[in-house]
Design a protein around this motif. Structure first.
Motif, PDB file in Angstrom:
ATOM      1  N   ASN A 131      31.410  23.700 -66.157  1.00  0.00           N
ATOM      2  CA  ASN A 131      31.677  22.279 -66.024  1.00  0.00           C
ATOM      3  C   ASN A 131      32.685  21.885 -67.095  1.00  0.00           C
ATOM      4  OD1 ASN A 131      31.318  19.721 -64.852  1.00  0.00           O
ATOM      5  ND2 ASN A 131      29.099  19.981 -64.778  1.00  0.00           N
ATOM      6  N   SER A 229      31.829  17.023 -63.003  1.00  0.00           N
ATOM      7  CA  SER A 229      31.076  17.021 -61.735  1.00  0.00           C
ATOM      8  C   SER A 229      30.365  15.695 -61.489  1.00  0.00           C
ATOM      9  CB  SER A 229      30.048  18.158 -61.725  1.00  0.00           C
ATOM     10  OG  SER A 229      29.080  17.959 -62.737  1.00  0.00           O
ATOM     11  N   TYR A 291      31.861  19.888 -55.344  1.00  0.00           N
ATOM     12  CA  TYR A 291      31.307  18.916 -56.298  1.00  0.00           C
ATOM     13  C   TYR A 291      31.961  19.019 -57.681  1.00  0.00           C
ATOM     14  CZ  TYR A 291      27.599  17.513 -53.080  1.00  0.00           C
ATOM     15  OH  TYR A 291      26.891  16.994 -51.993  1.00  0.00           O
ATOM     16  N   TYR A 292      33.150  19.590 -57.739  1.00  0.00           N
ATOM     17  CA  TYR A 292      33.982  19.643 -58.953  1.00  0.00           C
ATOM     18  C   TYR A 292      33.481  20.616 -60.017  1.00  0.00           C
ATOM     19  CZ  TYR A 292      35.637  15.247 -56.900  1.00  0.00           C
ATOM     20  OH  TYR A 292      36.128  14.288 -56.035  1.00  0.00           O
ATOM     21  N   PHE A 293      32.675  21.587 -59.638  1.00  0.00           N
ATOM     22  CA  PHE A 293      32.284  22.623 -60.593  1.00  0.00           C
ATOM     23  C   PHE A 293      33.321  23.748 -60.540  1.00  0.00           C
ATOM     24  CE2 PHE A 293      28.196  20.565 -59.848  1.00  0.00           C
ATOM     25  CZ  PHE A 293      27.630  20.559 -61.119  1.00  0.00           C
TER      26      PHE A 293
END
Length: 299
Positions: A131, A229, A291-293
């Motif tokens: 992250n 995230s 989910y932006y990870f």
């Protein structure tokens, strides 16, 4: 008359015998059924599903909800029960004996501690995703803050406590920026010390990343530090003022491992093992990425 009385007494005795038989009181079969139900309730719910307890960092809550739905399409007989909170709180709960099958942490520190305590199943630990810490504010807020270097310009800041990974990563970054005095354990730096280092700015300490996010979205705090995230679903509400470099915060890696659960039977152990494998699969990787990870990690 006497014959009638005897007949009535006989009927009463027969009814009493039938009631006792129906209730199962004092019978071997009744006792055995009760015992089996009690033993089965440890592993299965009333629908006969296998329950696994999965402790997840609060920042993983949204993505894990989708992943549980995907997993249950293939394994509908497994009921996944999430306990979402800061990794520090979850670590303490596991140490105190809370029933847990899988721990998915937002940082290595808490997993290291549980491994040192002998509470993690050997050979089950793996890095899942990375992250990144971000400094955020409401869109069009007019804040003068551009990042960590001038946080003191905010009227107030939402910041997670030092035992919470995102709060600890923020403290590490502030140390590496020269804003906070360096210490061996950045998690021990209090919110009051951070406030003083920033010229006395008001700081609202929060229990986890989700609560920091809420404080900014609700407008009770001008800026806050959360994970990249956490932006998922709030892209129209929030503005990223700064993505904090790993060189400042350290590697924000999220590991998973199976926790030793002496109450688990073979079915539950197998389900926990299978769910961890699913989290490490290419299929799950695509969802994490959405989910932006960052899924480019060494496992």
């Amino acid at each position: 008359m006497k014959g009638r009385i005897i007949a009535v007494l006989f009927i009463i005795m027969m009814l009493g015998s039938m009631i006792a038989g129906c209730s199962g009181i004092g019978t071997k079969d009744g006792a055995a059924d009760s015992g089996n139900a009690a033993a089965g309730s440890i592993e299965k719910d009333t629908d006969g599903k296998i329950e696994i307890q999965v402790f997840i960092a609060a920042s993983l809550n949204t993505v894990m909800a989708e992943l549980a739905g995907m997993y249950n399409e293939v394994r509908p007989e497994v009921k996944i029960i999430y306990n979402a909170d800061s990794s520090g709180t979850l670590m303490i709960q596991i140490e105190e004996g809370y029933e847990c099958d899988i721990f998915f942490s937002a940082a290595q520190k808490q997993m290291d501690q549980l491994e040192e305590d002998g509470l993690i199943m050997e050979g089950t630990r793996a890095n899942v995703v990375k992250n990144q810490v971000v400094v955020v504010a409401l869109k069009d807020s007019g804040t003068k803050v551009t990042g960590l270097e001038n946080l003191e310009k905010a009227e107030n800041i939402a910041l997670a406590g030092g035992s919470v990974p995102v709060g600890n990563y923020t403290r590490q970054a502030l140390m590496n920026r020269g804003i906070l005095k360096k210490t061996e354990d950045s998690a021990s730096v209090t919110t009051e010390q951070v406030s003083r280092a920033l010229g006395g700015v008001e700081i609202s300490e929060q229990d986890n990343a989700g609560k920091v996010l809420s404080a900014v979205i609700e407008g009770s705090c001008e800026v806050g530090t959360v994970y990249y995230s956490d932006m998922y679903g709030y892209e129209n509400d929030l503005e990223i003022l700064q993505k904090v470099d790993y060189e400042l915060s350290g590697d924000v890696c999220c590991p998973v491992a199976r926790v030793i659960n002496e109450e688990a039977d073979e079915a539950r152990l197998e389900a926990a093992k299978d769910f961890v494998s699913f989290l490490l699969s290419d299929e799950a990787k695509e969802v994490f990425h959405k989910y932006y990870f960052d899924t480019d990690v060494e496992r």
